[in-house]
Scaffold this active site. Structure first.
Site, mmCIF file in Angstrom:
data_model
loop_
_atom_site.group_PDB
_atom_site.id
_atom_site.type_symbol
_atom_site.label_atom_id
_atom_site.label_comp_id
_atom_site.label_asym_id
_atom_site.label_seq_id
_atom_site.Cartn_x
_atom_site.Cartn_y
_atom_site.Cartn_z
ATOM 1 N N SER A 123 0.835 -1.197 0.000
ATOM 2 C CA SER A 123 0.000 0.000 0.000
ATOM 3 C C SER A 123 0.876 1.255 0.000
ATOM 4 O O SER A 123 1.640 1.468 -0.944
ATOM 5 C CB SER A 123 -0.968 -0.040 1.183
ATOM 6 N N GLU A 157 -9.456 -5.554 -3.728
ATOM 7 C CA GLU A 157 -8.789 -4.427 -3.051
ATOM 8 C C GLU A 157 -9.758 -3.474 -2.346
ATOM 9 O O GLU A 157 -9.630 -3.196 -1.159
ATOM 10 C CB GLU A 157 -7.959 -3.625 -4.051
ATOM 11 N N HIS A 192 -7.997 -5.169 0.493
ATOM 12 C CA HIS A 192 -6.718 -4.470 0.510
ATOM 13 C C HIS A 192 -5.917 -4.876 1.746
ATOM 14 O O HIS A 192 -6.380 -4.736 2.880
ATOM 15 C CB HIS A 192 -6.975 -2.960 0.521
#
Length: 549
Positions: A222, A340, A434
């Site tokens: 990320s 995600e 995610h």
């Protein structure tokens, strides 16, 4: 007999270390504490699971007082033996909402937070190294998160290093007065400079822990993946690492230091407005403000922590640097998750009631590209199509663009899609959300992990098996640049065949990930770039005439 001799030698060395520590007035250490000598001084850690573990080692001077919003400098040397058994404090940050899947109970926070942690095999010598950069939107996160323990990597012969770096306003603020006091005339990017300082510390010191400074892999997820991509792009980071693992990156446009661009004000203008809201007349006043008050002010002002195009640390937008082939020419392993944005619903546009308004909106937004959009993201399931379209605009396109760029540069690049769902995630409509690959990439899926009360943890034997395979792939890539795992399929490089690995219930090697996705998203990005618009998501309406350019 040999094991007994080794144990005796270790006890003898530990006893000698304790004598040195006592003479220096250091705190008491365990009788068998592992130790190492860095350029700044000696450190003593702890034994855990047969591994040497060191926590809270400073890699830079405290960025406080006059050093707030300055590039990091080397830490001061110390006498005697420094205790390295406990994590350093988190960098100052807000808390995630209590209901967030990413929430963790607060830990001690300080502005003096530039520390790192090391997990090392007992008798490492010339071992490969991973340096982990945590995620959290460059605003949250900590190397002390229970998810980020390096033990499973160290058991596979890797020296694992995790770092803290400055976050939010304290890590990414630009301001004309800060630029004026800089020898290069720039400001912002302090968090990125922290990451480089940690890599320099590793190059200087990791040999003392048995690591090979010439075989360092930077790994991030990320915001950590975004950071890793900027490390690939920055001339300042060239030569500091040999490989990169990039989990769920993006390649959005970011602000320029002094000029408005891509629909954003300049970074200095944003910093000036924030300082004005605080009533700070000058830098001295800004530097006197309590760090928690600064972070709170940044949240109120919706300050976006992100890199700044300053012409020095970050010379240009990522897409331009990769288009010209000016990024670091190193092997890359990169991927994203099929679900995600299931945990990032704020990025997803509201779903129309049925197919007709969805198709009409596609026509308004994409003009001549609407048929291609509807083939990829059909109106038969509007909600799922919007989730997929947002995922691809943010993560999918950026990941494949990164892998294509390294392939074009003649370096091995490996692409994956994490597509695994398990019971706890399915119950909450969070399949492959995610960061959900993290328990697998760290090899801890299927076991209890305290301190993360809202995370839907994988718990089955199939999850444990997949975790063993994934961390084996990651560790092998860090060791020799080729991901491999015993009893699992060979993972071919992306290459001309567009190979990738799908991590579902088990790893499966496939070709041509999401056919047509990259080409569509690339065309959208290019049109928006030519129009001077942000290309980060498909959420904002576009001017049709500009898409026709």
């Amino acid at each position: 007999m040999r094991l007994k001799n080794i144990a005796a030698l270790r006890r003898h060395f530990a006893f000698a270390l304790c004598l040195v520590a006592a003479a220096a007035g250091a705190p008491g250490f365990a009788a068998d504490a592992p130790a190492a000598t860095t350029a700044e001084g000696r450190v003593a850690g702890v034994w855990e699971e047969g591994l040497r573990v060191f926590r809270g080692i400073p890699y830079a001077a405290p960025p406080v007082g006059e050093r707030r919003w300055r590039p990091p400098t080397r830490p001061a040397k110390w006498e005697g033996v420094r205790e390295a058994r406990s994590f350093g404090p988190d960098c100052v940050q807000p808390s995630y909402p209590a209901a967030s899947v990413y929430f963790e109970p607060p830990r001690p926070m300080r502005e003096d937070c530039l520390t790192l942690n090391i997990w090392a095999p007992e008798r490492a010598e010339g071992a490969p190294v991973i340096v982990w950069i945590h995620g959290g939107a460059l605003q949250y996160g900590s190397s002390a998160s229970p998810m980020y323990g390096g033990a499973e990597f160290a058991k596979r012969g890797i020296i694992f290093v995790s770092i803290n770096y400055r976050l939010g306003v304290l890590g990414w603020l630009a301001h004309p007065a800060l630029s004026a006091e800089s020898a290069e005339g720039v400001s912002g990017n302090y968090g990125l400079l922290d990451q480089m300082a940690a890599l320099i510390w590793v190059r200087r010191n990791i040999g003392a822990f048995g690591g090979d400074p010439a075989n360092v892999t930077v790994m991030g997820e990320s915001a950590g993946a975004l950071s890793t991509t900027y490390l690939l792009a920055s001339p300042r980071a060239k030569g500091l690492f040999a490989k990169a693992i990039v989990q769920s990156p993006n390649m959005r446009a970011v602000p320029h230091l002094r000029d408005a661009a891509f629909g954003m004000p300049s970074a200095e203008a944003t910093g000036t407005a924030l300082a004005g809201s605080l009533g700070a007349a000058d830098l001295a006043a800004l530097r006197r403000i309590d760090p928690k008050a600064l972070v709170a002010a940044g949240m109120r002002a919706r300050f976006i922590a992100q890199p700044v195009i300053d012409g020095a640390v970050v010379p240009e937008q990522l897409v331009d640097i990769f288009d010209r082939g000016e990024q670091a020419k190193v092997p890359v392993l990169a991927g994203f998750n099929s679900g995600e944005v299931r945990s990032q619903r704020a990025l997803v546009p509201p779903a129309p009631a049925d197919a007709a308004p969805y198709e009409a909106e596609a026509g308004r937004r994409y003009g001549d590209l609407a048929p291609a959009f509807l083939r990829l993201y059909p109106s038969s399931d509007v909600e799922e199509s919007l989730v997929a379209a947002t995922r691809d605009a943010v993560y999918g396109w950026a990941t494949e663009r990164l892998v294509r760029g390294q392939t074009r540069a003649g370096r091995p690049a490996y692409l994956y899609l994490f597509d695994h769902c398990y019971a706890a995630a399915r119950e909450r409509d969070l399949c492959a959300f995610h960061a959900s690959e993290l328990p697998f990439a760290f090899g801890v899926a299927g076991r209890p992990l305290g301190g993360m009360p809202n995370w839907p943890m994988p718990a089955g034997e199939a999850d444990r098996a997949l975790a063993r395979q994934m961390i084996d792939y990651w560790a092998a890539f860090a060791a020799n640049g080729t991901p491999s795992a015993g009893g699992a399929p060979a993972w071919p490089a992306y290459g001309d065949a567009e190979n990738f690995m799908r991590f579902g219930a088990r790893p499966v090697a496939e070709r041509d990930l999401l056919p047509g996705m990259f080409e569509f998203q690339e065309e959208i990005m290019q049109r928006r770039r030519r129009a001077g618009e942000q290309w980060f998501t498909n959420r904002s309406p576009l001017k049709r005439q500009r898409l026709m350019d």
